[in-house]
Design a protein around this motif. Structure first.
Motif, mmCIF file in Angstrom:
data_model
loop_
_atom_site.group_PDB
_atom_site.id
_atom_site.type_symbol
_atom_site.label_atom_id
_atom_site.label_comp_id
_atom_site.label_asym_id
_atom_site.label_seq_id
_atom_site.Cartn_x
_atom_site.Cartn_y
_atom_site.Cartn_z
ATOM 1 N N PHE A 7 0.813 -1.213 0.000
ATOM 2 C CA PHE A 7 0.000 0.000 0.000
ATOM 3 C C PHE A 7 0.846 1.262 0.000
ATOM 4 O O PHE A 7 0.319 2.364 -0.068
ATOM 5 N N ASP A 8 2.143 1.121 0.075
ATOM 6 C CA ASP A 8 3.044 2.268 -0.059
ATOM 7 C C ASP A 8 3.052 2.657 -1.533
ATOM 8 O O ASP A 8 3.356 1.822 -2.394
ATOM 9 N N ILE A 15 6.202 -1.934 -8.432
ATOM 10 C CA ILE A 15 5.707 -3.266 -8.807
ATOM 11 C C ILE A 15 4.852 -3.180 -10.075
ATOM 12 O O ILE A 15 5.015 -3.990 -10.990
ATOM 13 N N ALA A 16 3.966 -2.192 -10.141
ATOM 14 C CA ALA A 16 3.125 -2.038 -11.332
ATOM 15 C C ALA A 16 3.983 -1.788 -12.570
ATOM 16 O O ALA A 16 3.741 -2.364 -13.639
ATOM 17 N N GLY A 17 5.013 -0.958 -12.440
ATOM 18 C CA GLY A 17 5.887 -0.673 -13.579
ATOM 19 C C GLY A 17 6.639 -1.904 -14.050
ATOM 20 O O GLY A 17 6.741 -2.165 -15.248
ATOM 21 N N ALA A 55 -1.782 10.324 -1.978
ATOM 22 C CA ALA A 55 -2.969 9.473 -2.044
ATOM 23 C C ALA A 55 -3.008 8.788 -3.415
ATOM 24 O O ALA A 55 -2.242 9.120 -4.325
ATOM 25 N N LEU A 56 -3.942 7.854 -3.571
ATOM 26 C CA LEU A 56 -4.041 7.063 -4.798
ATOM 27 C C LEU A 56 -4.238 7.942 -6.033
ATOM 28 O O LEU A 56 -3.553 7.758 -7.045
ATOM 29 N N ALA A 57 -5.148 8.892 -5.974
ATOM 30 C CA ALA A 57 -5.421 9.742 -7.139
ATOM 31 C C ALA A 57 -4.186 10.544 -7.534
ATOM 32 O O ALA A 57 -3.866 10.671 -8.723
#
Length: 153
Positions: A7-8, A15-17, A55-57
């Motif tokens: 969640f960091d 990781i997504a990249g 934040a996520l956004a």
């Protein structure tokens, strides 16, 4: 309290990249998805260096901006890289065939009817003439994307 590892935003971006780059390289084969993966990794590095944990956004906006920047910088080099090894297929059994033109053919284009089909055709750039009229004899010098490149006889 520290956020958990996944969640960091910096870890999640990294990781997504890496996942996007792996999918792009292993499955797709160098596509624009690579820019999103590289942008995600760049955003992750920025988050690690600055210590900022948005934040996520905000994280998604940062990834989008970084991806756009990477795409603007990397688009032309990627196109040059992809085109570097492109060689015309000279294995066509049409190369060397002699035919008689059925329509006008110029260096800009034309058509010939041969072997029961209408083919796109054009004169080779180094041809000594600018135009072949119907009934002229020509040899197929090469085939480029289903276009017969003709040399006059």
């Amino acid at each position: 309290m520290e956020p958990s590892f996944l969640f960091d935003p910096a870890n999640a971006s990294l990781i997504a990249g890496l996942v996007l780059l792996a999918i792009d390289i292993l499955v797709i084969g160098l596509s624009p998805v690579m820019f999103v993966g590289a942008g995600s990794i760049a955003a992750s590095l920025l988050l690690y260096v600055t210590g900022w944990r948005p934040a996520l956004a905000e994280t998604l906006a940062l990834i989008a901006g970084a991806s756009l920047l990477v795409a603007l910088i990397g688009w032309r080099p990627l196109q040059r890289f992809q085109a570097a090894d492109v060689q015309e297929d000279q294995s066509s059994d049409l190369v060397g065939r002699e035919l008689v033109t059925t329509h006008d053919v110029t260096k800009d284009g034309g058509r010939v009817h041969w072997s029961g089909l209408d083919w796109e055709a054009r004169l080779a750039a180094d041809a000594p003439v600018e135009r072949l009229g119907p009934g002229a004899r020509a040899r197929v010098a090469r085939v480029e994307n289903l276009t017969l490149v003709l040399a006059p006889l």
